[in-house]
Design a protein around this motif. Sequence first.
Motif, short mmCIF file in Angstrom:
data_model
loop_
_atom_site.label_atom_id
_atom_site.label_comp_id
_atom_site.label_asym_id
_atom_site.label_seq_id
_atom_site.Cartn_x
_atom_site.Cartn_y
_atom_site.Cartn_z
N SER A 39 0.86 -1.19 0.00
CA SER A 39 0.00 0.00 0.00
C SER A 39 0.89 1.24 0.00
O SER A 39 2.09 1.16 0.29
CB SER A 39 -0.94 0.03 1.22
N ILE A 40 0.27 2.36 -0.33
CA ILE A 40 0.95 3.65 -0.25
C ILE A 40 0.04 4.62 0.48
O ILE A 40 -1.14 4.76 0.12
CB ILE A 40 1.28 4.23 -1.64
N THR A 41 0.57 5.27 1.50
CA THR A 41 -0.10 6.43 2.08
C THR A 41 0.50 7.64 1.41
O THR A 41 1.64 8.02 1.67
CB THR A 41 0.10 6.49 3.60
N GLY A 132 5.13 10.74 1.45
CA GLY A 132 4.31 9.70 2.05
C GLY A 132 5.10 8.45 2.35
O GLY A 132 6.34 8.44 2.32
N THR A 133 4.39 7.36 2.62
CA THR A 133 5.00 6.11 3.07
C THR A 133 4.57 4.95 2.17
O THR A 133 3.38 4.80 1.88
CB THR A 133 4.59 5.80 4.52
N VAL A 134 5.55 4.17 1.74
CA VAL A 134 5.30 2.98 0.92
C VAL A 134 5.52 1.75 1.79
O VAL A 134 6.58 1.59 2.43
CB VAL A 134 6.26 2.93 -0.29
N LEU A 135 4.54 0.86 1.81
CA LEU A 135 4.64 -0.39 2.55
C LEU A 135 4.83 -1.53 1.55
O LEU A 135 4.07 -1.66 0.61
CB LEU A 135 3.38 -0.62 3.39
N TYR A 136 5.89 -2.35 1.76
CA TYR A 136 6.18 -3.45 0.84
C TYR A 136 6.73 -4.63 1.63
O TYR A 136 7.06 -4.52 2.81
CB TYR A 136 7.17 -3.01 -0.25
N ARG A 137 6.86 -5.78 0.96
CA ARG A 137 7.38 -6.97 1.63
C ARG A 137 8.83 -7.18 1.19
O ARG A 137 9.13 -7.25 0.01
CB ARG A 137 6.53 -8.19 1.31
N ASP A 138 9.71 -7.27 2.18
CA ASP A 138 11.13 -7.49 1.90
C ASP A 138 11.33 -8.84 1.22
O ASP A 138 10.85 -9.87 1.71
CB ASP A 138 11.93 -7.43 3.21
N GLU A 139 12.04 -8.85 0.08
CA GLU A 139 12.20 -10.08 -0.70
C GLU A 139 13.09 -11.10 0.00
O GLU A 139 13.00 -12.30 -0.28
CB GLU A 139 12.78 -9.75 -2.07
N VAL A 140 13.97 -10.65 0.88
CA VAL A 140 14.90 -11.57 1.57
C VAL A 140 14.26 -12.16 2.82
O VAL A 140 14.22 -13.38 3.02
CB VAL A 140 16.20 -10.84 1.93
#
Length: 216
Positions: A39-41, A132-140
């Motif tokens: 998601s992105i705020t 703003g803030t970007v929420l992502y999943r770390d690939e490692v």
Amino acid sequence: MTAELVFDCLGGEPERYAASPTLLFRLRIAEATGLRLQSITLRCQIRILPEQRTYSDAEAVQLADLFGARSRWADTMQPVQLATVTSHVPGFTGSTETDLHVPVSYDLDVAAGRYFDALADGVIPLMLLFSGTVLYRDEVTGALAATQIPWHKDASYRMPVSVWRSMIDLYFPDSGWIRLNRATIAALSRVKSKHTVSGWDEIVGLLLKQAGEDEA
């Protein structure tokens, strides 16, 4: 690896079903590294860049209270703040499109409102500044991670003056707004009652007639 975002403004139009005058900007957001974003705020500051267009003599007269005489514009014509808004963008991979809802004022005591009202045609140069803030999943690790959108991320959009005028016509057909202090409103109300006039427009028209001014 962190997200690398690219923003584009694809267009703008009036929001037809908002409670107050609102512009709808269509954004395209692309992520260049291939990360799956959760998601992105998104925060967006929108500025008018008046120096990036030309003006007719009639428009220059209307803009004098904002920027002074045309001969001074090189020093006085500075960016005008339109709005700062926040939006939630759902997760995506690659790119997505989203709408940015921007409430605007028709108050002619507000600089942006006066600027828009002075323009007969052409375009309104806008700059959209993102943070703003970007929420992502770390690939490692597979854990959720967050990163901030850099302050240099922006997009430009040359909005047709017709878009703003169609929005105003949608919300305030054949109308305008002037802010008055309470004492003036109270005085007008007394005059309206004295002359048994039902509407504010009628009483202003009566006063203009008494002053020898053309109501139109």
